[in-house]
Design an enzyme around this catalytic site. Structure first.
Site, PDB file in Angstrom:
ATOM      1  N   ASP A  90      61.530   0.660  37.553  1.00 28.11           N
ATOM      2  CA  ASP A  90      62.343  -0.555  37.630  1.00 28.11           C
ATOM      3  C   ASP A  90      63.331  -0.563  38.797  1.00 28.11           C
ATOM      4  O   ASP A  90      64.117   0.369  38.957  1.00 28.11           O
ATOM      5  CB  ASP A  90      63.182  -0.721  36.359  1.00 28.11           C
ATOM      6  CG  ASP A  90      62.351  -0.779  35.094  1.00 28.11           C
ATOM      7  OD1 ASP A  90      61.135  -0.604  35.178  1.00 28.11           O
ATOM      8  OD2 ASP A  90      62.944  -0.973  34.023  1.00 28.11           O
ATOM      9  N   TRP A 140      68.228   5.047  32.398  1.00 28.28           N
ATOM     10  CA  TRP A 140      67.319   3.914  32.354  1.00 28.28           C
ATOM     11  C   TRP A 140      67.930   2.730  33.114  1.00 28.28           C
ATOM     12  O   TRP A 140      68.929   2.878  33.815  1.00 28.28           O
ATOM     13  CB  TRP A 140      67.005   3.548  30.902  1.00 28.28           C
ATOM     14  CG  TRP A 140      66.244   4.631  30.178  1.00 28.28           C
ATOM     15  CD1 TRP A 140      65.581   5.672  30.742  1.00 28.28           C
ATOM     16  CD2 TRP A 140      66.106   4.784  28.760  1.00 28.28           C
ATOM     17  NE1 TRP A 140      65.005   6.467  29.774  1.00 28.28           N
ATOM     18  CE2 TRP A 140      65.312   5.944  28.545  1.00 28.28           C
ATOM     19  CE3 TRP A 140      66.537   4.068  27.656  1.00 28.28           C
ATOM     20  CZ2 TRP A 140      64.964   6.385  27.263  1.00 28.28           C
ATOM     21  CZ3 TRP A 140      66.181   4.490  26.378  1.00 28.28           C
ATOM     22  CH2 TRP A 140      65.404   5.639  26.191  1.00 28.28           C
ATOM     23  N   ARG A 194      69.021  -2.284  25.468  1.00 32.31           N
ATOM     24  CA  ARG A 194      68.845  -1.742  26.812  1.00 32.31           C
ATOM     25  C   ARG A 194      69.050  -2.762  27.931  1.00 32.31           C
ATOM     26  O   ARG A 194      69.070  -3.961  27.717  1.00 32.31           O
ATOM     27  CB  ARG A 194      67.421  -1.169  26.945  1.00 32.31           C
ATOM     28  CG  ARG A 194      66.326  -2.192  26.787  1.00 32.31           C
ATOM     29  CD  ARG A 194      64.932  -1.564  26.785  1.00 32.31           C
ATOM     30  NE  ARG A 194      64.705  -0.766  25.605  1.00 32.31           N
ATOM     31  CZ  ARG A 194      63.501  -0.494  25.102  1.00 32.31           C
ATOM     32  NH1 ARG A 194      62.420  -0.961  25.716  1.00 32.31           N
ATOM     33  NH2 ARG A 194      63.365   0.228  24.033  1.00 32.31           N
ATOM     34  N   ASP A 195      69.204  -2.206  29.121  1.00 28.37           N
ATOM     35  CA  ASP A 195      69.125  -2.930  30.391  1.00 28.37           C
ATOM     36  C   ASP A 195      70.221  -3.991  30.548  1.00 28.37           C
ATOM     37  O   ASP A 195      69.935  -5.174  30.751  1.00 28.37           O
ATOM     38  CB  ASP A 195      67.757  -3.596  30.557  1.00 28.37           C
ATOM     39  CG  ASP A 195      66.588  -2.685  30.239  1.00 28.37           C
ATOM     40  OD1 ASP A 195      66.762  -1.469  30.395  1.00 28.37           O
ATOM     41  OD2 ASP A 195      65.529  -3.186  29.837  1.00 28.37           O
ATOM     42  N   GLU A 252      63.196  -7.146  27.801  1.00 27.21           N
ATOM     43  CA  GLU A 252      63.550  -6.041  28.693  1.00 27.21           C
ATOM     44  C   GLU A 252      64.124  -6.590  29.990  1.00 27.21           C
ATOM     45  O   GLU A 252      63.782  -7.696  30.429  1.00 27.21           O
ATOM     46  CB  GLU A 252      62.324  -5.173  28.993  1.00 27.21           C
ATOM     47  CG  GLU A 252      61.917  -4.290  27.844  1.00 27.21           C
ATOM     48  CD  GLU A 252      61.031  -3.141  28.305  1.00 27.21           C
ATOM     49  OE1 GLU A 252      61.472  -1.983  28.261  1.00 27.21           O
ATOM     50  OE2 GLU A 252      59.893  -3.418  28.710  1.00 27.21           O
ATOM     51  N   TRP A 309      53.070  -2.119  31.842  1.00 25.15           N
ATOM     52  CA  TRP A 309      53.048  -1.006  30.887  1.00 25.15           C
ATOM     53  C   TRP A 309      51.738  -0.902  30.120  1.00 25.15           C
ATOM     54  O   TRP A 309      51.521   0.085  29.408  1.00 25.15           O
ATOM     55  CB  TRP A 309      54.232  -1.106  29.933  1.00 25.15           C
ATOM     56  CG  TRP A 309      55.515  -0.651  30.551  1.00 25.15           C
ATOM     57  CD1 TRP A 309      56.628  -1.390  30.794  1.00 25.15           C
ATOM     58  CD2 TRP A 309      55.800   0.669  31.034  1.00 25.15           C
ATOM     59  NE1 TRP A 309      57.597  -0.617  31.395  1.00 25.15           N
ATOM     60  CE2 TRP A 309      57.126   0.645  31.556  1.00 25.15           C
ATOM     61  CE3 TRP A 309      55.080   1.874  31.083  1.00 25.15           C
ATOM     62  CZ2 TRP A 309      57.724   1.770  32.111  1.00 25.15           C
ATOM     63  CZ3 TRP A 309      55.680   2.986  31.641  1.00 25.15           C
ATOM     64  CH2 TRP A 309      56.987   2.931  32.139  1.00 25.15           C
TER      65      TRP A 309
END
Length: 519
Positions: free
Chosen positions: A52, A106, A183-184, A238, A324
C-alpha cells in the site's frame, strides 16, 4: 484506405521520419538484449515487496510518498519513503518507520502539523499507522509517530492514540471479526468546525473520530453502507479516504472513498466512493450506491492528496497495482529483477456534475507523463477491417487514439503481441462494455486464474471512443473518454511481447489521431 506502405512515413518529434521497417525493428532488437522486466515509468521498489502507498506529503515542491515494504512477499514490514518532483520519477530513501519484531507497521496517513496543534512543534510531520499491539490482530490500533527532520525518521509515541476498545471486549466470533478490522486511518481538516476528522475502516462500516489536537480523539458516528437487507455487500472498508473538493460547477462536496472487495456481487475490487457532506458528526452520502474510480483488477489501497497549485478542485491519486485475490505469490519480476509490486501512474482527479445530476470523479494522467516522453510518434489514420498491425512496437509507451465505427460488434487494440500473435492483451469495446482481457498474456506458474478480463459499462449506443492506453513492461492502464472510465491491470508481458494491432469484427473501424509517446 490502402494498406500501410513504405510511402507512408511515421512522423516523430525526435528522430525525424522513420520508414516502416526501421520503426518496428529498433524496439524489437533492443528488447532482445534487455531481459529486465522492471517497469520503466511506474514506481517500483529497489528490492523486495511493495504494498500500500500512503498519502504523500508535499514539502518545498517535493512529494514524499511512503509505502509498505517487506523483504519477503506479503511479509511483515514497515514504511519506506520515496520522493519525486515530477510525479513520474522517484528516488528511494529506504525505511522511515522500520519493522519491529511482532509489531508490523500497516497503512495509515501522514499530517504536516503546520500550526503545532499536537504540541510537537510547528511543521512537525506526524504519521498515524495501524499496528497490532503485541502482534495480536484483534488489538490493531492507531499509533502516532513524530518526525522532526521532515519525515525522514520517526519516533513512536508509546501508547496508541486511537485504541481498539472493541478488541479488548471481543468474545464471540463476530465480535472478534469486527475487532480485527480497525485499520488505515485517514485524517482531514474540517475548516467549518475547526477540527481534524479521522476515518477508520471497519468490517462493514467506516468509523469517524474528531480531534482538535491530533492526539486526543473522540468517536463520532459511523457510516453504514449496508442499511437495507437487500443492499449489496461490498466487503470490508480498507484504506478509507476522506476529502473536500469543489466540482466543475463551483459547488463543494465531501467524498468518502475506500478500497473494497465487491467481486462477490459482480463489482470491482478497487476504489469505491460516495459523494455527500460531513456535518461535524457523520458523513451523509448522496446515494448509498457507490461509484468506482477504476474498473480493472489492480487499483487497490489508493490514496489521494491535493494538487498544490489547485488544492480545492484537483487532487492527485495513486494506487497499488495488485489484488489480494492473487497478490500473495511470486511474480516474474522476483526472478528477473528481485522485486514484487508496483504503484499505478499518478493521475489527477476532478469532480464533475453529470447530466443526470449526480457528481462523479474523473481521472486523467498527470501531464508530466506526456512531457517526459523520450519520443513522440504519429501514425496516419487507418480504416481497419479485421486486423492491422501498427508500424511501431515497444515495451513502455502511451498509445492515444480515437476509434469510430458503425456496425462493428467487437473492436479495439491488441497490445503486447508476441511474434506469432499467440500472446497478447486486448483492450476493446463489446456489447456496451469497455474491457481489458489479459488472459492470452498469462504465464504458467504465475496465472491470474479466473481474474483475467475486467469490464466497465459504457454507453451501448456510443459509436466512438477516445483511448489513452499506458503500457509498461508489466501493466496496462486504460483511460477512456476524458477519464470517465478507467481500467488498470497487471500483465505478465515477456520481453519480446512488443507488437500492437488494431482489430474490428463485424464492420470497419476508423482509427484516427494515433499517437505513441515512448518511455
Amino acid at each position: 484506405m490502402d494498406p500501410f506502405t513504405r510511402r507512408h512515413l511515421l512522423r516523430t518529434t525526435s528522430l525525424g521520419g522513420l520508414a516502416l521497417a526501421g520503426a518496428s525493428a529498433l524496439p524489437l532488437a533492443a528488447c532482445a538484449e534487455d531481459p529486465s522486466l522492471r517497469a520503466r515509468f511506474h514506481m517500483t521498489p529497489p528490492h523486495g515487496w511493495l504494498c500500500d502507498p500512503q498519502r504523500p506529503i508535499v514539502r518545498d515542491g517535493v512529494h514524499h510518498l511512503y509505502y509498505l515494504h517487506s523483504e519477503i512477499n506479503s511479509g511483515d514490514g514497515g514504511w519506506d519513503r520515496a520522493t519525486t518532483e515530477d510525479l513520474v520519477h522517484f528516488t528511494h530513501h529506504g525505511d522511515a518507520i522500520p519493522l519491529r519484531p511482532d509489531f508490523p507497521v500497516w497503512s495509515g496517513c501522514l499530517v504536516v502539523d503546520e500550526h503545532d496543534d499536537a504540541g510537537y512543534g510547528a511543521g512537525t510531520v506526524l504519521a498515524y499507522p495501524t499496528q497490532p499491539t503485541d502482534g495480536i490482530r484483534k488489538y490493531q490500533e492507531q499509533y502516532l509517530y513524530v518526525s522532526h527532520d521532515g519525515g525522514a525518521t520517526f519516533t513512536r509515541r508509546e501508547e496508541p492514540v486511537i485504541p481498539n476498545e472493541d478488541g479488548r471486549e471481543a468474545v464471540t466470533g463476530e465480535e472478534v471479526l469486527n475487532a480485527e478490522w480497525f485499520r488505515d486511518p485517514k485524517i482531514h481538516w474540517d475548516a467549518a468546525t475547526e477540527e481534524w476528522v479521522c476515518v477508520i475502516g471497519r468490517k462493514k462500516y467506516a468509523a469517524f473520530y474528531t480531534s482538535t489536537d491530533l492526539v486526543h480523539w473522540r468517536l463520532r458516528r459511523n457510516f453504514d453502507y449496508l442499511v437495507e437487507p437487500d443492499d449489496l455487500d461490498l466487503g470490508g472498508i480498507e484504506c478509507p479516504d476522506l476529502f473536500e473538493i469543489t466540482a466543475d460547477d463551483g459547488t463543494s462536496h465531501w467524498v468518502l472513498g475506500a478500497s473494497m472487495d465487491a467481486w462477490g456481487v459482480g463489482l470491482p475490487m478497487t476504489y469505491a466512493y460516495w459523494t455527500g457532506r460531513w456535518d461535524g458528526e457523520q458523513f451523509l452520502a448522496d446515494d448509498l450506491t457507490p461509484q468506482w474510480l477504476d474498473w480493472g483488477w489492480d487499483w487497490y489501497a489508493a490514496v489521494t492528496w491535493p494538487k498544490p497549485e489547485d488544492p480545492e478542485r484537483t487532487r492527485y491519486a495513486i494506487a497499488w497495482m495488485n489484488n489480494w485475490k492473487y497478490a500473495n505469490r511470486d511474480v516474474p519480476t522476483d526472478a528477473s529483477d528481485g522485486y514484487n509490486g508496483q504503484n499505478s501512474i499518478v493521475r489527477e482527479i476532478h469532480l464533475q456534475r453529470e447530466s443526470d445530476g449526480r457528481y462523479a470523479l474523473l481521472s486523467r494522467p498527470v501531464p508530466q507523463l506526456a512531457a517526459t516522453a523520450s519520443e513522440v510518434v504519429e501514425i496516419p489514420d487507418q480504416v481497419v477491417a479485421g486486423w492491422w498491425d501498427l508500424p511501431w512496437s515497444g515495451r513502455a509507451y502511451e498509445l492515444e487514439l480515437d476509434l469510430a465505427w458503425d456496425s462493428a460488434a467487437n473492436l479495439g487494440v491488441s497490445l503486447g503481441r508476441s511474434a506469432d500473435g499467440s500472446r497478447h492483451t486486448n483492450v476493446g469495446v463489446h456489447d456496451g462494455k469497455l474491457y481489458v482481457d489479459r488472459g492470452p498474456s498469462d504465464l504458467e506458474g504465475f496465472s491470474f486464474g479466473e481474474f483475467t478480463q475486467a469490464e466497465a459499462p459504457i454507453d451501448p449506443a456510443a459509436r466512438h471512443v477516445h483511448l489513452r492506453i499506458f503500457v509498461d513492461t508489466q501493466s496496462v492502464e486504460v483511460f477512456a473518454n476524458s477519464g470517465h472510465t478507467v481500467l488498470s491491470q497487471q500483465v505478465h508481458f515477456l520481453p519480446a511481447d512488443t507488437g500492437i494491432a488494431l482489430h474490428g469484427d463485424g464492420g470497419p473501424v476508423t482509427a484516427s489521431h494515433i499517437t505513441v509517446r515512448v518511455h
